[in-house]
Each structure stands twice: as C-alpha cells, then as structure tokens.
Write a protein that holds these residues in place. Structure first.
Motif, mmCIF file in Angstrom:
data_model
loop_
_atom_site.group_PDB
_atom_site.id
_atom_site.type_symbol
_atom_site.label_atom_id
_atom_site.label_comp_id
_atom_site.label_asym_id
_atom_site.label_seq_id
_atom_site.Cartn_x
_atom_site.Cartn_y
_atom_site.Cartn_z
ATOM 1 N N TYR A 1 33.314 9.679 -8.297
ATOM 2 C CA TYR A 1 31.558 9.922 -8.151
ATOM 3 C C TYR A 1 31.562 11.436 -8.294
ATOM 4 N N PHE A 2 32.334 12.388 -7.576
ATOM 5 C CA PHE A 2 32.071 13.819 -7.776
ATOM 6 C C PHE A 2 32.403 14.327 -8.782
ATOM 7 N N VAL A 3 33.185 13.735 -9.641
ATOM 8 C CA VAL A 3 33.713 14.331 -10.856
ATOM 9 C C VAL A 3 32.290 14.181 -11.842
ATOM 10 N N PHE A 4 31.565 12.847 -11.504
ATOM 11 C CA PHE A 4 30.385 12.900 -12.338
ATOM 12 C C PHE A 4 29.351 13.586 -12.098
ATOM 13 N N VAL A 5 29.213 14.115 -10.822
ATOM 14 C CA VAL A 5 28.187 14.687 -10.269
ATOM 15 C C VAL A 5 28.354 16.208 -10.964
ATOM 16 N N LEU A 6 29.564 16.918 -10.831
ATOM 17 C CA LEU A 6 29.670 18.127 -11.328
ATOM 18 C C LEU A 6 29.702 17.940 -12.889
ATOM 19 N N GLY A 7 29.974 17.041 -13.616
ATOM 20 C CA GLY A 7 29.965 16.826 -15.110
ATOM 21 C C GLY A 7 28.440 17.069 -15.434
ATOM 22 N N ILE A 8 27.685 16.148 -14.681
ATOM 23 C CA ILE A 8 26.193 16.481 -14.866
ATOM 24 C C ILE A 8 25.859 17.875 -14.886
ATOM 25 N N GLY A 9 26.112 18.545 -13.857
ATOM 26 C CA GLY A 9 25.900 19.824 -13.870
ATOM 27 C C GLY A 9 26.336 20.927 -14.877
ATOM 28 N N PHE A 10 27.480 20.587 -15.469
ATOM 29 C CA PHE A 10 27.907 21.292 -16.644
ATOM 30 C C PHE A 10 27.245 20.628 -17.937
ATOM 31 N N ALA A 11 26.691 19.646 -17.944
ATOM 32 C CA ALA A 11 25.972 19.015 -19.227
ATOM 33 C C ALA A 11 24.475 19.819 -19.287
ATOM 34 N N ALA A 12 23.874 19.700 -17.889
ATOM 35 C CA ALA A 12 22.681 20.250 -17.893
ATOM 36 C C ALA A 12 22.654 21.693 -18.208
ATOM 37 N N ARG A 13 23.646 22.311 -17.825
ATOM 38 C CA ARG A 13 23.758 23.852 -17.875
ATOM 39 C C ARG A 13 23.495 24.371 -19.468
ATOM 40 N N ARG A 14 23.824 23.462 -20.449
ATOM 41 C CA ARG A 14 23.505 23.673 -21.641
ATOM 42 C C ARG A 14 21.926 23.825 -22.100
ATOM 43 N N SER A 15 21.299 23.142 -21.314
ATOM 44 C CA SER A 15 19.888 23.165 -21.680
ATOM 45 C C SER A 15 18.897 24.207 -20.744
ATOM 46 N N VAL A 16 19.711 24.919 -20.219
ATOM 47 C CA VAL A 16 18.980 25.901 -19.334
ATOM 48 C C VAL A 16 19.007 27.143 -20.252
ATOM 49 N N SER A 17 17.513 27.701 -20.768
ATOM 50 C CA SER A 17 17.612 28.781 -21.251
ATOM 51 C C SER A 17 16.576 29.971 -20.896
ATOM 52 N N SER A 18 15.669 29.341 -20.214
ATOM 53 C CA SER A 18 14.507 30.093 -19.450
ATOM 54 C C SER A 18 14.169 29.671 -17.901
ATOM 55 N N SER A 19 13.314 30.375 -17.358
ATOM 56 C CA SER A 19 12.989 29.912 -15.895
ATOM 57 C C SER A 19 12.588 28.747 -15.859
ATOM 58 N N ILE A 20 11.258 28.248 -17.023
ATOM 59 C CA ILE A 20 10.933 26.945 -16.622
ATOM 60 C C ILE A 20 12.072 25.766 -17.029
ATOM 61 N N ASP A 21 12.952 25.895 -17.619
ATOM 62 C CA ASP A 21 14.008 25.242 -18.012
ATOM 63 C C ASP A 21 14.782 25.025 -16.526
ATOM 64 N N PHE A 22 15.001 26.132 -15.834
ATOM 65 C CA PHE A 22 15.697 26.124 -14.650
ATOM 66 C C PHE A 22 14.941 25.465 -13.494
#
Lengths: 566, 92
Positions: A25-46
């Motif tokens: 479960y924790f592997v997946f939780v962190l995996g989602i964090g990394f996957a979502a990071r690629r889509s953060v390019s502005s403050s509205i994204d974040f």
C-alpha cells in the motif's frame, strides 16, 4: 478525541503476509505522488490540480477526505454505544448538506473562479471577514492534522507494538513526500485509492461479522436482547444520542442542530471539502462532486456503524462491560472485531485500510492548509505580486512546515489529551456561523463588509458562550447553568451561533455602507448573469452527468434509507 | 499511466494519468496475495470466522473489482487535448 489505552491484550497477531500487504500500500501511495509530480507545472496545478479532474475522482476524494480517523473510529464507537441512531450523522447530518452544496453554493464558488473558500469571503466582504476565516481555518487544519497523526500513531502502537514516535515520523514523512511532490492531485488521487482500500478492508469485515451473528435478523435479535435494547435498532427519536430526555426535542435537535446548522456549516464552507470540487474540470463536474460523493456517503454507515454494533454483541471486551453497566472501550470496538474475526492476510488488508483512512484525513488537512496559507495569507498580506513559481515554492515549504507542526501537535496531544479535545470543540465554533454569513451574503446584495466580519465574530462568541454555560463541554470552563451536555450542547451552541450571526448581520447592515454592485458579480445571486453559472463545455450531458438529476436521485435514496431504518 | 498523457508532453496535463490503472493494479495484487494466503490458513485462523474462507472470497472479489477497473480504463481512456487542461471521455 479518543484515547487508545495501550492494553497489552489488544495486539494483533500479524505475520509477513500482513506486512507485505501494508508495505505494498505504501509503495502505491508514494508511486502516485511521483506520477502526479510530472503534472505540476504551475501553482494552480499544485493547489487546485489545474482544475482538470473528472467528477467521479473528485466525488470519491470528497468522501475520502472526510473518512479519516475520527469518522471510522468515532462512528464505529458510536455504533457500538448507541446503535442505529448513529446513522443520523450520515443521512441527516451529511447527505442533505452535500446536495445543497452542489446545487446552490457550488455555482458561486466555481463560477467566481476563487481559489479557496476564504478568498470568496475576501471578494464578498473584504479584509475583516477574510482574516477571521483564513486564520481560524489555517489554525484548525494544523490542529486536526496533528490529531489525525496522533490517532494513527496510537493505533499503530496498540496493534503492532511500534513505539509512538516511530509511526508518528514514518506516517508524517509519507504524507509529506506525496503532498509536496504532487500537490493536490497526489492528495486527491491517493484519497480515491484510499477509499477503495478502506472499502476492501471494512466490507468483508462487516459481512463476516454479520455471518457470525446470524445475519441481519440475528444482529437485530441480539442487539434487542442487549442492554441498549430495541431502541438501538430504530433511528428516531435518538434520545440516547442527543442526551435530551424529551423525544420531541431530540428530533428537533437532530433535524435543526445536526441536520441544518452543524452539517451545513461544515459541509458547505469547509475548504477541505470544497477544494476537492474546485479541482474539477467544469461547472457541471464541480457541482456533481459533492453529489456523486453523497452516494458512497450514504452507504458508509453500513461498513462503519454495523461493525460497531456487531462488536458490541460479539466481542467480550465490549459486550460484557456494556451489559454489566461498566464503561467499555468503544473506541477500540472495530479493532477488537478485526482481531477476533480476520485471518492473516485479510488482517493486513484491514490494517492497511485503517492506515489509509488516517493518512487520507491528514493529507486532506495539509493540502487545504497549504492553499489557504499560500494564497490567502502569504500572497494577500505578506509578499504580494511575485511570479507564479514563487507561490508554488511557498506552497511546498508551507506543506513541510505544516507537517512539522502536525508532529508537534501530535506529541502535545499525547501529553495533554483533554486540552486537545477542548481546542477541537473550540475550533468547531468557528465553523458554526460561517454558513449563516455565506448564505446571507450570497443572496442579499445589500449585506455589508462590516456585517460580514461582525456577524462571524459575534456568532462564534455566542457559540462559545453557550458552551461555557453548558455542562462540561469545555471542561472546567463550563459552569453548567444550562442543563445541556454532550451532543445536545454542541447542537445548541451551533444553533445559537447561526441565529446570532443572522440577527447581528442584518442589524449591522442597516447602519453600514454596502459594496458597490459592480464588484459583486459572480458573488451575489441577483447580480450574476445566469450564463456565469454554466460552462460552455457542459453541453449534451447524459442524465448521470447532470447535477440536478443526480441530486434528485440521491435525495430519494436517502429518504428511503431513513424510512427503512425508522 | 496512460499513453495519451505521455504524448501530450508538458502543457497542463494535470490529472491526465489514469488512477484507474493504479487502483486496479493494487486491488488485483491484494486479490492474488489473499487467494494465495488462504492456502496457508491454519485451522485456528479458519475457526475465527466459523470456517468461512474469508481470504479466498475477499481475494476473488478483489480480482473481479480489479478487472472492472482495467476494463473501464480500456473502454473509456482519458483523452488529453494538446492545448487544454480538459480531460474528456474519462468515464466521469
């Protein structure tokens, strides 16, 4: 708040399969964090996921953000203690307000393109009301994040035997990593994942429990034979729950206190919840978010309250003191049931579900906090007019600081449990008058900026006053002049806050100057063109994408549930 | 991770990766683990729930749920337009 007594007998007998499931479960939780990071390019994204998420994702996140420790442990404890009347917290105290948020209030929040609930407050009423709202909200989130963290660590200590500080830091580090990496998207996607893990943990537990007591009929007869009696099988009038002697006042308290003032105040103005809807991709999706959330919400009682009721007749540690007039440890009801019924494997899944629930709550608090801190406090009052990337950085730093503060709060809570309890009650009072101010401000164009903040402050003070006059609500501070305690007292406090807020707002409006009408477009109903409440992209929607039709179905279903368990 | 999100390299593709595949994968793995675990159930473990094979049934249910998520993600993939934040026909 709940204290888990660290009894030595309540250790879960975990083996490597259980640890494997939790680790996965924790592997997946962190995996989602990394996957979502690629889509953060502005403050509205974040902060708002780029306003791009589909409604089913934000709808499930809406429910999961609220499905934290307090909900799972607290409501199963209430189920064990009071039985079926606990459903009022869901069918009266949540679903109607969620539908109201989607249909009536969301067009203002989403249509005005504000980035947070306090920002709406600032545009409608100016600085005074904004500061009251933003500061009290930010502080409350830090407090509640700490409480969630503390509960997580205590449960891990009780069931796995890890020292408190270890799980405190591990859990905080995990939440911190994925929320700083992926911002709100990571928090929301994880909430959706958490929702399914929680259901996968609690639904089998409930079904096995029902199997053990002989089905629904078996549960009914065993609860009827127990101390609580048949009263615990019907939802109304719920006198044991409210603490009112008179059935009439109990019903009034539940309908108006819980169902109207408390729940509308919480669900329609709490940015933790509203933020999930603001992250969706169109007006129809934003409106649908709490409405879609209402469907799982109305079935949560079956996997939270029912296990509590089953534990109360099946688990010796609960049923014996309950029948002999002792004080059972209701907060551990769910964990006792897990210990007694689940084999290794399923046990790990149940633990993963509990951890998921606690982390969902904490991450939701932190992601709402960093938005309000960055936009509403830092950008508005401290460092103005910098480039967007700067505020994105502020958001990441705020997330880290909030996590550190939450650890501090959790450590404080482990020493001074009562103080935390009263602080939580106190912060609840800031919620009570908000709904009154919002709804008045949205539909009455004359309401003035001064009335905005004076109404909020006097409403909050009225709630505190009632709490001080009642019995024990604020510990030694409560003098006990009013014969109210427990839930009844908080219903009364919220009611007083609502009425005082309305009256004071109207009176102050009469003698102060309103904002010019030109500044109120999108913020007040009569001054907003109907077109502002619709998106051009929302055309040719199927029936299941139309908020009003969905809300109608949800309303019929929740009324049916109320009737069935009358 | 859907292919579409990778093709639209960059421009405001927040929310474009497909959470349904993540959920399907995790629940599917849990399903496999539980089905395997049920072979390791001791008598004592089984007696907890009156002989009911909790691990087996939950595992199978999780596998079916995982399949539903994969099929859903396959049938209604997320389409990310090159120029906008909108993610349409994602099954919402």
């Amino acid at each position: 708040m709940f204290v888990m007594a660290a009894e030595e007998q309540l250790r879960l007998d975990v083996n490597w399969i259980d640890y494997l499931i939790v680790a996965l479960y924790f592997v997946f939780v962190l995996g989602i964090g990394f996957a979502a990071r690629r889509s953060v390019s502005s403050s509205i994204d974040f902060f708002l996921s780029g306003r791009s998420l589909p409604a089913w994702v934000t709808g499930l996140a809406f429910v999961a953000a609220n499905l934290g420790a307090v909900e799972i442990i607290g409501m199963s404890a209430n189920g064990a203690n009071y039985g079926i009347p606990t459903v009022h917290y869901f069918w009266v105290g949540a679903v109607p307000a969620m539908l109201f948020l989607g249909i009536v209030m969301m067009p203002f929040y989403y249509g005005s393109k504000v980035r947070s609930v306090p920002e709406f407050m600032r545009r409608r009423f100016g600085t005074g009301a904004h500061l009251v709202n933003a500061l009290s909200f930010a502080l409350a989130q830090l407090l509640i994040a700490g409480v969630n963290l503390f509960l997580l660590a205590t449960i891990v200590e009780v069931i796995l035997g890890w020292p408190l500080w270890v799980s405190l830091f591990v859990a905080a580090a995990i939440v911190l990593s994925y929320t700083t990496l992926g911002g709100l998207s990571a928090a929301i996607y994880n909430e959706v994942l958490q929702f399914f893990v929680i259901v996968a943990a609690l639904l089998p537990l409930t079904l096995v429990g029902l199997h053990m007591v002989g089905g629904w009929d078996g549960l009914k007869s065993r609860v009827a034979e127990s101390t609580g009696g048949a009263e615990q099988l019907s939802s109304w009038p719920g006198t044991a729950l409210t603490g009112f002697d008179s059935p009439f006042w109990s019903v009034v308290g539940i309908v108006f206190g819980l169902g109207f003032v408390l729940s509308f105040g919480y669900w329609t103005t709490n940015f933790v919840e509203v933020q999930r809807a603001m992250a969706s991709k169109s007006m129809a999706s934003a409106q649908s978010t709490p409405i879609i959330g209402a469907f799982p919400k109305m079935f949560v009682p079956f996997i939270v309250i029912f296990p509590g009721m089953i534990a109360a007749v099946l688990v010796n540690e609960i049923s014996e003191p309950k029948s002999s007039g002792g004080t059972p440890d209701y907060n551990n009801a769910l964990i006792y049931l897990i210990r007694d019924l689940l084999p290794n494997g399923m046990l790990g899944l149940a633990i993963a579900g509990l951890l998921a629930s606690f982390m969902a709550g904490m991450a939701a608090n932190i992601s709402a906090f960093n938005t309000v801190f960055s936009y509403d406090l830092w950008e508005t009052y401290v460092v103005k007019d910098r480039e967007d990337g700067y505020y994105l950085k502020v958001g990441r730093v705020a997330t880290a600081l909030a996590t550190v503060v939450a650890i501090g709060t959790a450590l404080f809570a482990s020493q001074y449990n009562n103080i935390m309890d009263y602080l939580q009650t106190l912060f609840g009072f800031f919620n009570a008058p908000l709904f009154a101010t919002f709804i008045l401000g949205m539909f009455w164009k004359r309401m003035t900026p001064t009335a905005g903040w004076v109404g909020l402050v006097s409403g909050t003070l009225a709630a505190v006053l009632v709490a001080v006059l009642s019995e024990g609500t604020l510990g030694v501070l409560s003098v006990g002049v009013l014969p109210l305690s427990g839930q009844g007292a908080s219903f009364a406090a919220a009611g007083a806050a609502f009425v005082v807020d309305i009256v004071v707002s109207v009176l102050v409006t009469m003698v102060t100057a309103p904002k010019p009408e030109s500044e109120l477009r999108g913020l007040v109903y009569s001054l907003t063109p109907k077109a502002d409440f619709h998106d051009d992209t929302d055309v040719d929607l199927a029936w299941y994408q139309q908020p009003t039709k969905l809300a109608g179905i949800a309303l019929v279903m929740v009324i049916a549930l109320n009737v069935v368990f009358w | 991770m859907s292919e579409q999100s990778q093709q639209s390299s960059g421009r405001r593709a927040a929310g474009a990766f497909d959470i349904r595949n993540f959920i399907g994968l995790l629940l599917g793995l849990y399903g496999v683990i539980l089905v395997v675990a049920q072979f390791l159930d001791s008598e004592e473990q089984l007696a907890k729930a009156d002989g009911l094979r909790v691990n087996l049934w939950t595992g199978l249910a999780l596998l079916v749920t995982a399949l539903v998520f994969f099929v859903w993600a396959r049938l209604r993939p997320i389409v990310v337009p090159e120029d906008g934040p909108e993610g349409h026909s994602d099954g919402s």
